[in-house]
Design a protein around this motif. Structure first.
Motif, PDB file in Angstrom:
ATOM      1  N   SER A  21       0.826  -1.211   0.000  1.00  0.00           N
ATOM      2  CA  SER A  21       0.000   0.000   0.000  1.00  0.00           C
ATOM      3  C   SER A  21       0.854   1.252   0.000  1.00  0.00           C
ATOM      4  O   SER A  21       0.520   2.237  -0.668  1.00  0.00           O
ATOM      5  CB  SER A  21      -0.944  -0.004   1.211  1.00  0.00           C
ATOM      6  OG  SER A  21      -0.210  -0.039   2.425  1.00  0.00           O
ATOM      7  N   LEU A  22       1.967   1.246   0.721  1.00  0.00           N
ATOM      8  CA  LEU A  22       2.863   2.397   0.713  1.00  0.00           C
ATOM      9  C   LEU A  22       3.550   2.539  -0.643  1.00  0.00           C
ATOM     10  O   LEU A  22       3.750   3.658  -1.137  1.00  0.00           O
ATOM     11  CB  LEU A  22       3.908   2.269   1.823  1.00  0.00           C
ATOM     12  CG  LEU A  22       3.407   2.475   3.250  1.00  0.00           C
ATOM     13  CD1 LEU A  22       4.511   2.182   4.264  1.00  0.00           C
ATOM     14  CD2 LEU A  22       2.881   3.892   3.441  1.00  0.00           C
ATOM     15  N   ASN A  72      -4.094   8.316   7.560  1.00  0.00           N
ATOM     16  CA  ASN A  72      -4.214   6.914   7.178  1.00  0.00           C
ATOM     17  C   ASN A  72      -3.580   6.748   5.811  1.00  0.00           C
ATOM     18  O   ASN A  72      -3.535   7.705   5.028  1.00  0.00           O
ATOM     19  CB  ASN A  72      -5.689   6.497   7.149  1.00  0.00           C
ATOM     20  CG  ASN A  72      -5.872   5.000   7.082  1.00  0.00           C
ATOM     21  OD1 ASN A  72      -5.595   4.383   6.063  1.00  0.00           O
ATOM     22  ND2 ASN A  72      -6.326   4.414   8.183  1.00  0.00           N
ATOM     23  N   VAL A  73      -3.129   5.543   5.505  1.00  0.00           N
ATOM     24  CA  VAL A  73      -2.425   5.345   4.240  1.00  0.00           C
ATOM     25  C   VAL A  73      -3.323   5.603   3.039  1.00  0.00           C
ATOM     26  O   VAL A  73      -2.843   6.068   1.996  1.00  0.00           O
ATOM     27  CB  VAL A  73      -1.813   3.931   4.174  1.00  0.00           C
ATOM     28  CG1 VAL A  73      -2.904   2.866   4.035  1.00  0.00           C
ATOM     29  CG2 VAL A  73      -0.814   3.817   3.034  1.00  0.00           C
ATOM     30  N   TRP A  74      -4.624   5.374   3.170  1.00  0.00           N
ATOM     31  CA  TRP A  74      -5.496   5.623   2.014  1.00  0.00           C
ATOM     32  C   TRP A  74      -5.596   7.121   1.723  1.00  0.00           C
ATOM     33  O   TRP A  74      -5.841   7.520   0.575  1.00  0.00           O
ATOM     34  CB  TRP A  74      -6.874   4.989   2.197  1.00  0.00           C
ATOM     35  CG  TRP A  74      -7.812   5.669   3.145  1.00  0.00           C
ATOM     36  CD1 TRP A  74      -8.030   5.354   4.449  1.00  0.00           C
ATOM     37  CD2 TRP A  74      -8.690   6.775   2.854  1.00  0.00           C
ATOM     38  NE1 TRP A  74      -8.974   6.193   4.997  1.00  0.00           N
ATOM     39  CE2 TRP A  74      -9.403   7.070   4.030  1.00  0.00           C
ATOM     40  CE3 TRP A  74      -8.955   7.525   1.711  1.00  0.00           C
ATOM     41  CZ2 TRP A  74     -10.337   8.085   4.118  1.00  0.00           C
ATOM     42  CZ3 TRP A  74      -9.886   8.554   1.786  1.00  0.00           C
ATOM     43  CH2 TRP A  74     -10.568   8.824   2.973  1.00  0.00           C
ATOM     44  N   HIS A  75      -5.388   7.953   2.734  1.00  0.00           N
ATOM     45  CA  HIS A  75      -5.329   9.396   2.501  1.00  0.00           C
ATOM     46  C   HIS A  75      -4.132   9.739   1.607  1.00  0.00           C
ATOM     47  O   HIS A  75      -4.232  10.589   0.715  1.00  0.00           O
ATOM     48  CB  HIS A  75      -5.204  10.164   3.819  1.00  0.00           C
ATOM     49  CG  HIS A  75      -6.347   9.947   4.754  1.00  0.00           C
ATOM     50  ND1 HIS A  75      -6.258  10.171   6.114  1.00  0.00           N
ATOM     51  CD2 HIS A  75      -7.625   9.528   4.528  1.00  0.00           C
ATOM     52  CE1 HIS A  75      -7.415   9.907   6.685  1.00  0.00           C
ATOM     53  NE2 HIS A  75      -8.260   9.505   5.742  1.00  0.00           N
ATOM     54  N   LEU A  76      -3.006   9.076   1.864  1.00  0.00           N
ATOM     55  CA  LEU A  76      -1.809   9.292   1.040  1.00  0.00           C
ATOM     56  C   LEU A  76      -2.041   8.797  -0.386  1.00  0.00           C
ATOM     57  O   LEU A  76      -1.612   9.429  -1.354  1.00  0.00           O
ATOM     58  CB  LEU A  76      -0.608   8.578   1.645  1.00  0.00           C
ATOM     59  CG  LEU A  76      -0.084   9.100   2.986  1.00  0.00           C
ATOM     60  CD1 LEU A  76       1.049   8.212   3.493  1.00  0.00           C
ATOM     61  CD2 LEU A  76       0.402  10.540   2.846  1.00  0.00           C
ATOM     62  N   ILE A  77      -2.695   7.649  -0.512  1.00  0.00           N
ATOM     63  CA  ILE A  77      -2.972   7.103  -1.844  1.00  0.00           C
ATOM     64  C   ILE A  77      -3.812   8.091  -2.656  1.00  0.00           C
ATOM     65  O   ILE A  77      -3.550   8.330  -3.841  1.00  0.00           O
ATOM     66  CB  ILE A  77      -3.684   5.739  -1.728  1.00  0.00           C
ATOM     67  CG1 ILE A  77      -2.728   4.698  -1.134  1.00  0.00           C
ATOM     68  CG2 ILE A  77      -4.206   5.286  -3.082  1.00  0.00           C
ATOM     69  CD1 ILE A  77      -3.382   3.360  -0.830  1.00  0.00           C
TER      70      ILE A  77
END
Length: 398
Positions: free
Chosen positions: A41-42, A92-97
């Motif tokens: 995910s990252l 959250n990682v989905w915010h970065l995505i």
């Protein structure tokens, strides 16, 4: 000359900064907000950032029917700033995505791909070298940004680092957009003529486009993996954090040499010979140097230098490839967009595959070996397809 200066900074912001994502990835993996997030995910954040920059070329071609190239460049600069600043609020990682991946990638695409059609308007005899100078902006910014970003992250954290980058990127891109101008398009402030008919897309059926498109796809699948993972590899074999960041900077800096070298080869010997040289040497260096480097720092540095010199120069061939396929200058945007989109697809597919190798292999070392096999094989296929197009040129086969 102004087109070179503008292009240098545009490519630096749109392609140089994504080359530094491995620094962000290493930092994010140690932050409480993103603990528990998988490496896949990252990695997807960086893959979308760089991949959509390429894949969005088709979007530029479509929007060009309603908006001018310069309007799209201005809009892209604003979207890039929004993506970086938006990412600074991620929890959250989905915010970065969404922000640093999708929004930033789309903005970068609008700026970069709206600029690309200006290059073949201004340069003919030395098109490869001119393209190399422009694309070397990615290497120069890529040399500075990993070290600068690492220091900013350690002193002010990722939130203010992203905000500062957003302001800097907006300032550079808006300035470049203001100064760039066309040579023989009727008016840069007017929309382009883009007609989506069967005739406009006839080039998709030609053998030369199919072969070159496949060549670009496999190169995109293999090339970007080392740029995202070389820092993680170095850390995993005991290299210090400072030296691992230096490796990223060296790799990015050597892309400048590669852009100029392959641009020269493309101008003097033909673009297909530059394609073959780029992918073949990048592949062999991966299979012979990275595969057996282990924890040897000299071997890792040798690989980084050779790989970057030859792998990065692949993009210098794009203007000549577009000219080879196009029957009409009005097709430049469509064909350039198609090649960029294909390379972006390879990037978005290839990087997550690399992370899967690391997470599913029986040992970490075996995972790194599988990545080298994948990268080397993909680039060899790309080289073979470039050679096939060369054979067609020599035999005068369209």
């Amino acid at each position: 000359m102004m087109i070179l200066v503008c292009g240098f900074f545009i490519e630096g912001c749109t392609y140089g900064l994504p080359l530094s994502y491995s620094v962000f990835q290493t930092y994010y993996s140690a932050q409480p907000e993103f603990q528990g997030s998988s490496i896949t995910s990252l990695t997807l954040v960086g893959a979308l950032w760089s991949g959509l920059t390429l894949m969005g070329a088709g979007l530029v071609a479509a929007l060009g029917a309603r908006f001018s190239l310069k309007a799209l460049m201005y809009a892209g600069a604003l979207v890039m700033a929004a993506g970086l600043i938006g990412a600074s609020f991620a929890t959250n990682v989905w915010h970065l995505i969404l922000t640093q991946g999708v929004i930033l990638g789309v903005g970068s695409s609008l700026v970069s791909n709206s600029f690309i059609p200006f290059v073949p308007m201004w340069w003919f005899q030395y098109r490869g070298i001119a393209t190399g100078i422009i694309f070397s902006g990615a290497g120069v910014i890529g040399l500075i940004s990993p070290i600068a970003i690492e220091r900013m992250l350690s002193t002010m954290g990722f939130r203010w680092t992203l905000r500062v980058l957003g302001i800097v990127v907006a300032a550079l891109c808006f300035s470049a957009c203001l100064l760039v101008r066309p040579r023989y398009l009727p008016d840069a402030s007017r929309p382009m003529r883009v007609s989506f008919t069967t005739k406009d897309f006839y080039f998709l059926k030609t053998r030369k486009f199919i072969i070159l498109g496949a060549c670009v796809l496999f190169q995109g699948m293999g090339y970007f993996l080392p740029t995202f993972f070389i820092q993680s590899y170095a850390l995993s074999v005991g290299v210090s954090s400072q030296l691992s960041t230096t490796l990223v900077s060296v790799m990015n800096a050597m892309t400048v040499v590669g852009q100029l070298l392959l641009g020269f080869i493309s101008d003097r010997l033909g673009y297909w010979k530059a394609l073959v040289a780029s992918s073949t040497i990048a592949s062999l260096s991966t299979l012979l140097l990275w595969r057996y480097a282990g924890s040897s720092l000299p071997s890792i540095f040798a690989y980084v230098i050779i790989y970057a010199c030859f792998g990065a120069g692949f993009t210098c061939c794009f203007p000549a490839m577009v000219t080879d396929v196009a029957n009409d200058p009005n097709q430049f945007v469509l064909i350039s967009g198609a090649f960029m989109m294909i390379r972006g697809m390879g990037n978005v597919v290839g990087n997550p595959i690399g992370s899967i190798f690391l997470t599913t292999a029986s040992t970490l070392q075996e995972g790194w070996h599988e990545i080298t096999y994948f990268v080397g094989s993909a680039l060899l296929v790309s080289a073979a397809l470039g050679g096939l197009r060369g054979w067609m040129v020599l035999r005068a086969v369209e």
